[in-house]
Each structure stands twice: as structure tokens, then as C-alpha cells.
Design a protein around this motif. Structure first.
Motif, PDB file in Angstrom:
ATOM      1  N   UNK A   2       4.377  57.908  45.654  1.00  0.00           N
ATOM      2  CA  UNK A   2       4.566  56.642  44.952  1.00  0.00           C
ATOM      3  C   UNK A   2       3.842  55.532  45.706  1.00  0.00           C
ATOM      4  N   UNK A   3       3.361  54.549  44.947  1.00  0.00           N
ATOM      5  CA  UNK A   3       2.710  53.365  45.506  1.00  0.00           C
ATOM      6  C   UNK A   3       3.271  52.136  44.801  1.00  0.00           C
ATOM      7  N   UNK A   4       3.761  51.194  45.596  1.00  0.00           N
ATOM      8  CA  UNK A   4       4.313  49.946  45.079  1.00  0.00           C
ATOM      9  C   UNK A   4       3.465  48.790  45.606  1.00  0.00           C
ATOM     10  N   UNK A   5       2.911  47.982  44.680  1.00  0.00           N
ATOM     11  CA  UNK A   5       2.060  46.847  45.038  1.00  0.00           C
ATOM     12  C   UNK A   5       2.737  45.571  44.553  1.00  0.00           C
ATOM     13  N   UNK A   6       2.890  44.631  45.466  1.00  0.00           N
ATOM     14  CA  UNK A   6       3.576  43.376  45.141  1.00  0.00           C
ATOM     15  C   UNK A   6       2.774  42.200  45.687  1.00  0.00           C
ATOM     16  N   UNK A  57      -0.992  40.359  49.686  1.00  0.00           N
ATOM     17  CA  UNK A  57      -0.597  41.489  48.844  1.00  0.00           C
ATOM     18  C   UNK A  57       0.084  42.529  49.724  1.00  0.00           C
ATOM     19  N   UNK A  58       1.231  42.993  49.260  1.00  0.00           N
ATOM     20  CA  UNK A  58       2.025  43.992  49.989  1.00  0.00           C
ATOM     21  C   UNK A  58       1.911  45.324  49.256  1.00  0.00           C
ATOM     22  N   UNK A  77      -0.154  69.234  44.357  1.00  0.00           N
ATOM     23  CA  UNK A  77       1.175  69.755  44.667  1.00  0.00           C
ATOM     24  C   UNK A  77       2.292  68.775  44.343  1.00  0.00           C
ATOM     25  N   UNK A  78       1.943  67.559  43.912  1.00  0.00           N
ATOM     26  CA  UNK A  78       2.953  66.545  43.639  1.00  0.00           C
ATOM     27  C   UNK A  78       3.544  66.741  42.252  1.00  0.00           C
ATOM     28  N   UNK A  79       4.863  66.599  42.168  1.00  0.00           N
ATOM     29  CA  UNK A  79       5.530  66.656  40.868  1.00  0.00           C
ATOM     30  C   UNK A  79       5.265  65.389  40.074  1.00  0.00           C
ATOM     31  N   UNK A  80       5.350  64.238  40.720  1.00  0.00           N
ATOM     32  CA  UNK A  80       5.041  62.957  40.084  1.00  0.00           C
ATOM     33  C   UNK A  80       4.130  62.160  41.004  1.00  0.00           C
ATOM     34  N   UNK A  81       3.293  61.323  40.385  1.00  0.00           N
ATOM     35  CA  UNK A  81       2.392  60.442  41.122  1.00  0.00           C
ATOM     36  C   UNK A  81       2.313  59.130  40.346  1.00  0.00           C
ATOM     37  N   UNK A  82       3.014  58.105  40.830  1.00  0.00           N
ATOM     38  CA  UNK A  82       3.157  56.848  40.105  1.00  0.00           C
ATOM     39  C   UNK A  82       2.699  55.679  40.962  1.00  0.00           C
ATOM     40  N   UNK A  83       2.140  54.677  40.283  1.00  0.00           N
ATOM     41  CA  UNK A  83       1.744  53.413  40.897  1.00  0.00           C
ATOM     42  C   UNK A  83       2.513  52.306  40.187  1.00  0.00           C
ATOM     43  N   UNK A  84       3.245  51.479  40.956  1.00  0.00           N
ATOM     44  CA  UNK A  84       4.044  50.385  40.403  1.00  0.00           C
ATOM     45  C   UNK A  84       3.430  49.059  40.856  1.00  0.00           C
ATOM     46  N   UNK A  85       3.248  48.153  39.898  1.00  0.00           N
ATOM     47  CA  UNK A  85       2.719  46.821  40.182  1.00  0.00           C
ATOM     48  C   UNK A  85       3.778  45.801  39.769  1.00  0.00           C
ATOM     49  N   UNK A  86       4.163  44.957  40.716  1.00  0.00           N
ATOM     50  CA  UNK A  86       5.172  43.930  40.465  1.00  0.00           C
ATOM     51  C   UNK A  86       4.507  42.731  39.765  1.00  0.00           C
ATOM     52  N   UNK A 121      11.496  55.766  45.254  1.00  0.00           N
ATOM     53  CA  UNK A 121      11.449  54.334  45.002  1.00  0.00           C
ATOM     54  C   UNK A 121      11.932  54.008  43.596  1.00  0.00           C
ATOM     55  N   UNK A 122      11.653  54.874  42.626  1.00  0.00           N
ATOM     56  CA  UNK A 122      12.080  54.596  41.258  1.00  0.00           C
ATOM     57  C   UNK A 122      13.599  54.617  41.105  1.00  0.00           C
ATOM     58  N   UNK A 123      14.305  55.195  42.055  1.00  0.00           N
ATOM     59  CA  UNK A 123      15.766  55.217  41.988  1.00  0.00           C
ATOM     60  C   UNK A 123      16.385  53.887  42.383  1.00  0.00           C
ATOM     61  N   UNK A 124      15.552  52.926  42.816  1.00  0.00           N
ATOM     62  CA  UNK A 124      16.070  51.594  43.138  1.00  0.00           C
ATOM     63  C   UNK A 124      16.132  50.683  41.915  1.00  0.00           C
TER      64      UNK A 124
END
Length: 594
Positions: free
Chosen positions: A31-35, A42-43, A273-282, A491-494
Motif C-alpha cells: 500500500x502507498x498513502x500520499x498526503x 508531500x508525505x 506475489x501481492x494479493x492487493x496493490x493500492x495507492x491512496x491519495x488524500x 492501512x485500509x482498515x483504518x
């Protein structure tokens, strides 16, 4: 015949491999979270999570997606939970809010061990061996962790694993090396612990040039063992590797950014090998002012603790299946900020933030001050943990907690462990209530002492570091709060994870640089140079006299050359003139003056 046997062998091996891979019940997610942060920062937060379910007959030494060196740590040293971080820079809580995973400057490590009958000796030995193993595994200086800089907090750090009634409590060890320098030598072995190669998935974005030119970066490894029953016959091993990066957009030419601009390259696709691969942008409170290069797969609205957060989710797996359609394509998300670049967006301060500094004049006595500000509308209960090296003797009777106006605050409880020189650091845990919208100062006095000349670092005049203090509390609201619940893994569980008891938060202050009285190390250098010069000058003649023999040797007549012989021949045969004969006669007839 031989071809049939070879084909049969290949089929049997393929079937065996398929059966062996099917027995592993492990899942890998990236997972990647960009804020975007205020003041054009940029975080970016990377999280790689592997969860492995183990049964009664499974062994930690037979791994699939989990790195075997990490699994061996739990198998050989009896570890229940391990946290390790390498951090460069300082997180600005007052401006940036709270990170997903907090870490102090330098290196920080703490672990919980399974209790044994020989409590103290066994745990200390396992702790030393664990730090030595981690030092070699991550190319770090963790081998410098000794009993003299190890502490056991009682209230600040609590295990994040399941606790069953009747089972003994795990034993904690904590240490920090604020002087540790983070470099590529730490990132390379860290990346090799992941299931995918460095050119696949989100890991391909972690280019050293982009990471180590940032204002703040932190590497983390967090492992815990979640038992399913009291006997822990079935458990889950959760391995979480994190990277936090803060970059200044002014170095990239403006407020517009993209994944390719931030990390120097796009992403070819997800990890196979990843089950999920997500990018989140705030995009909270700025969706109308931002123009994103591609449509998100989902828009998430998360509400928890009175705070509203809006995020765009981009599924890299779906991008590979639909957009790329099997072709080689680069995944990239670009964001154009349409707001006036001359307008500076100022965010409200977080509910709580802190600063730390040293007061005092001269090199005799000083004072360590921790300044804590409560910007919340209500009072907050917190615990302040201070670990002070043994070479900074503090006085407990000078501990004071005062409000800005001078009002004194009494602590709810106090846990103090006195330090022992060269054996144990000082430890202090103070719990108190800070009033609403108030600033308090927690201070304690200390003395400057002289160390032995061998205990100074190579650059003694640079000073000694004091580890950062840790402030722990439960926030009633989740404003500027992005942490993951302690019972969650991804991270998505938050999202929409409301916690009625409060939101656990830990804030780490700056590490302090203390200049102790330092002797003149140039004087021994001058003495050594002078002594070596004298010895060298005296050694040469003495060595010659004692090793060489003096032999008397007669003087030999010089050989006459042919030219001289010719001159002498003509000189003998030449007759003297009249003047020369008269002068010689006068010389013979001259009286003797003596």
C-alpha cells in the motif's frame, strides 16, 4: 525411454512444488498513502504487510513469503513482538499533524520476550544477541546497544499482541541510538527482506536518490506474533515493513506533483506475489482545486473521531488487467494544483505537540525542559517517558511541572529508576493531566561530569546525544490523525475505524545534543609527537654506535695521473732563469727573524 523418464521427473517435481506452495497460508499486501502537507510538502507512506497463519505442525524455519531471517529471530530468541526504526530528520507535528507510524531520530528498537525461569540473565543475553543479529542484518550500529543504554519502561510501551488470562506477561527491552546515521546500506538489506524484487511493485519507487534527498525519511520493521489460544499452538506472524518520506515540492519546481516526479520513475506494475496493490491519495478539502491525471477506482470517505477524510484509491492490479491489457505500461498518478501559488494554505494545529531543549549557563549545571502544548478544547491525560544516559546525572527532587503562568501541576504517579554510572541509564515516567488550551513545561536539573578519555567519541567536541522523550496519550478526537488501529494490520482498515476508548497516540520529541566538558586532546598529540621526535633523534646515533665497528685505516697516496707525470717531467728538465736564481739566493742569505 530417457525422454519419457525426464518428462515424468519434471511432472513429479512440479506437482511437489505445487503441493508445497499450497500448504502455506500467507498473504502479502502493498500500500502507498500520499498526503499533501501544508507549506508545500508531500508525505508518502509505504507499507508492505505479510500475514502468515501457522498451525501446530508448522515451523518458522520453513517460510514462503516471510523472509527467513526475520522468522528465525522469533524462533531462536523467543521474541513475541519486535519494533525497529531508522529515521533521519525531524517530524514537525505542529505543522504536519501526525504520521501513520511515529519514530524517533536515529535508531530505535524495542522487543518483548517470552518469559523464562532464569528471568534476568536469559533475557539480557537474548536481547544482546538479538541486537547483534539485527546489526548484521541491516548493516547498522545496533551492536553498540548494551546494558548501559537499555531500559525497561513500565507504562509507556505496551505490547500489541493478544494477552490471555493466566499467561505470564512478556518482558520488554528498549534502546535508542539517536546518533545513528541512515543511509543506503540500511535500505538495501531492508528491501531484500520483501518477497518481490526491487524492480517490482511499489518497492521500485524507493530509489535511494529520491529517498535520501528528502527532508524526512524513516525505515521501519514491525513484527508481532498473534496467538490464537492460550498455548499459542496456532498463531499468526505479522510482518510489517514501512517507509515514511516527506519531500519539499519547492525543490520540484512548484505545487504540482506526480509519482514519477517524486520518486524519479513510474511503476511498471504491482508485485506478482501481492494479493492487493493500492495507492491512496488524500484529497480532503481540496478535491475541487486538484486535477488528477486519471480517474480513481474508488473514492473513500472516512469518518472517525469527528474528523472527515476523503481519499482516492487507485488499484494497480486493475490497472494491469484493464488499462495496460498485458502490455508494458508505466503506472503514474499526476496531480495539478489549480489554486493560486502565492496563497499559502495554513492548517490548524494538532491537538497536542511538544518541543524539547536544554537550559543553563556554563558547564557545571543544566536543565532539560520538555514543553508540551495542548490545543484541544478539553484536558488530556498523558505519560511522559524520559530515558537519560548515565553520564547525565539528574536530580529527582528538581522535577517540576509548571503551567505557562507559573501554576504547578502535581503528577498523578511517578516511576523513577536511578541510573548507575557505566551500567544503567536513568529512567523517568511521569503521568499527569494537562489543562485545556495550555502549555506546560516539565523540567529536571542535571550536572555536567567528566568522562574517562577513552569514553569520548572520535569527534568529542561535537557532543553527546540524549534520546528523544516519548509522550503517550489517548486522543478524544482524530483530527490530523492517520495512524492505524493497534488491532488492525492494513492501512485500509483504518477507514471509518471509530474507537470509543480514544485514539492511541505517541509523540516523540527532538534528540538533544549535549556538550560535556572536554579535555584538550591536542596536548597528548603534541606530547606524542615530541616524544617520537626525541626517540627518533636519539635512536639513530645509538643504533650506529652499537651496531657498527670502527676500524683504523691508513691513508693511501693518491695515484698520479698521466697528465701530472708529463708536467713533472717537463718541470725537472726545465732550467731556472736568472731572476729565479737571484731570488732563491736572497732567500737563502736572509737573516732568521725568529
Amino acid at each position: 525411454m530417457w525422454k519419457l523418464l525426464s518428462l515424468w521427473t519434471v511432472l513429479v517435481m512440479a506437482g511437489g512444488l505445487k503441493g508445497s506452495s499450497a500448504q502455506f497460508s500467507d498473504i502479502f499486501d502493498e500500500e502507498l498513502f500520499i498526503k499533501p502537507l501544508p507549506d508545500k510538502f508531500v508525505y508518502s507512506y509505504f507499507q508492505f504487510t505479510t500475514r502468515w497463519e501457522l498451525g501446530k505442525n508448522d515451523s518458522l524455519l520453513h517460510t514462503n513469503l516471510v523472509s527467513r531471517p526475520l522468522a528465525e529471530l522469533f524462533h531462536h530468541f523467543g521474541v513475541q513482538e519486535l519494533h525497529l526504526s531508522f529515521t533521519y530528520g525531524l517530524w514537525r507535528y505542529e505543522s504536519w499533524g501526525y504520521p501513520v507510524t511515529d519514530a524517533g531520530p536515529g535508531a530505535e528498537v524495542w522487543a518483548w520476550f517470552e518469559p523464562t525461569t532464569d528471568h534476568r540473565a536469559s533475557i539480557d543475553h537474548r536481547w544482546k544477541m538479538l541486537c547483534g543479529t539485527l546489526s548484521g542484518l541491516f548493516c547498522a550500529s545496533l551492536s553498540f546497544i548494551e546494558p548501559s543504554n537499555t531500559f525497561e519502561p513500565v507504562y509507556t510501551l505496551r505490547p500489541q499482541t493478544h494477552h490471555f488470562p493466566g499467561r505470564p506477561e512478556p518482558i520488554l527491552r528498549y534502546a535508542a541510538l539517536p546518533r545513528e546515521i541512515v543511509c543506503t546500506e540500511n535500505l538495501t538489506p531492508w528491501a531484500k527482506l520483501l518477497p518481490c524484487r526491487s524492480r517490482e511493485g511499489l518497492l521500485s519507487l524507493l530509489v535511494p536518490d529520491s529517498i535520501y534527498s528528502s527532508n524526512y525519511h524513516s525505515l521501519g520493521v514491525h513484527i508481532r506474533k498473534l496467538c490464537g489460544d492460550e498455548a499459542c499452538s496456532e498463531f499468526q506472524l505479522e510482518v510489517k515493513q514501512t517507509v515514511s518520506v516527506v519531500q519539499d515540492l519547492r525543490l520540484f519546481g512548484g505545487p504540482n506533483w506526480s509519482i514519477r516526479k517524486l520518486f524519479g520513475q513510474g511503476m511498471e506494475g504491482s508485485c506478482a506475489l501481492a494479493t492487493t496493490s493500492n495507492v491512496y491519495v488524500d484529497v480532503t478539502d481540496s478535491e475541487a482545486a486538484l486535477e488528477i491525471s486519471q480517474q480513481p477506482d474508488e473514492t473513500i470517505l472516512s469518518v472517525r473521531g469527528g474528523a472527515r477524510t476523503q481519499l482516492h484509491r487507485f488499484d494497480v492490479k486493475q490497472f494491469e488487467a484493464i488499462t495496460a491489457k498485458g502490455r508494458r505500461a508505466m503506472f503514474n498518478v499526476a496531480v495539478m494544483d489549480k489554486r493560486d501559488p502565492n496563497v499559502i494554505v495554513v492548517a490548524g494545529p494538532p491537538p497536542l505537540y511538544a518541543k524539547r531543549f536544554i537550559l543553563g549557563v556554563g558547564q557545571e549545571r543544566g536543565k532539560i525542559v520538555t514543553q508540551i502544548t495542548n490545543a484541544h478544547w478539553g484536558a488530556l491525560d498523558l505519560i511522559v517517558f524520559e530515558t537519560i544516559p548515565w553520564f547525565v546525572p539528574v536530580y529527582l527532587h528538581t522535577l517540576t511541572i509548571r503551567r505557562a503562568g507559573g501554576e504547578r501541576i502535581e503528577p498523578a504517579f511517578l516511576h523513577y529508576t536511578p541510573g548507575v554510572q557505566r551500567e544503567r541509564p536513568y529512567g523517568l515516567e511521569v503521568a499527569f493531566r494537562i489543562p485545556a488550551r495550555a502549555t506546560i513545561e516539565l523540567s529536571i536539573d542535571f550536572d555536567y561530569i567528566f568522562l574517562k578519555w577513552q569514553e569520548y567519541p572520535p569527534d568529542a567536541n561535537h557532543g553527546h546525544y540524549i534520546p528523544s522523550s516519548i509522550i503517550s496519550l489517548l486522543l478524544p478526537s482524530a483530527r490530523n490523525y492517520t495512524s492505524i488501529p493497534r488491532e488492525a494490520a492494513l492501512f485500509r482498515e483504518s477507514f471509518n475505524a471509530t474507537q470509543l476508548a480514544g485514539y492511541f497516540l505517541q509523540v516523540r520529541t527532538e534528540a538533544l545534543l549535549l556538550t560535556l566538558p572536554t579535555p584538550d586532546f591536542s596536548m597528548p598529540y603534541n606530547v606524542i609527537c615530541l616524544a617520537c621526535t626525541v626517540v627518533a633523534l636519539a635512536f639513530g646515533p645509538i643504533h650506529n654506535i652499537s651496531t657498527k665497528r670502527i676500524v683504523a685505516k691508513g691513508k693511501e697516496k693518491d695515484k698520479v695521473s698521466l697528465g701530472e707525470k708529463v708536467k713533472q717531467f717537463f718541470k725537472i728538465n726545465k732550467k731556472p732563469t736568472k731572476e729565479e736564481h737571484t731570488a732563491s739566493t736572497e732567500d737563502l742569505n736572509a737573516p732568521d727573524t725568529e
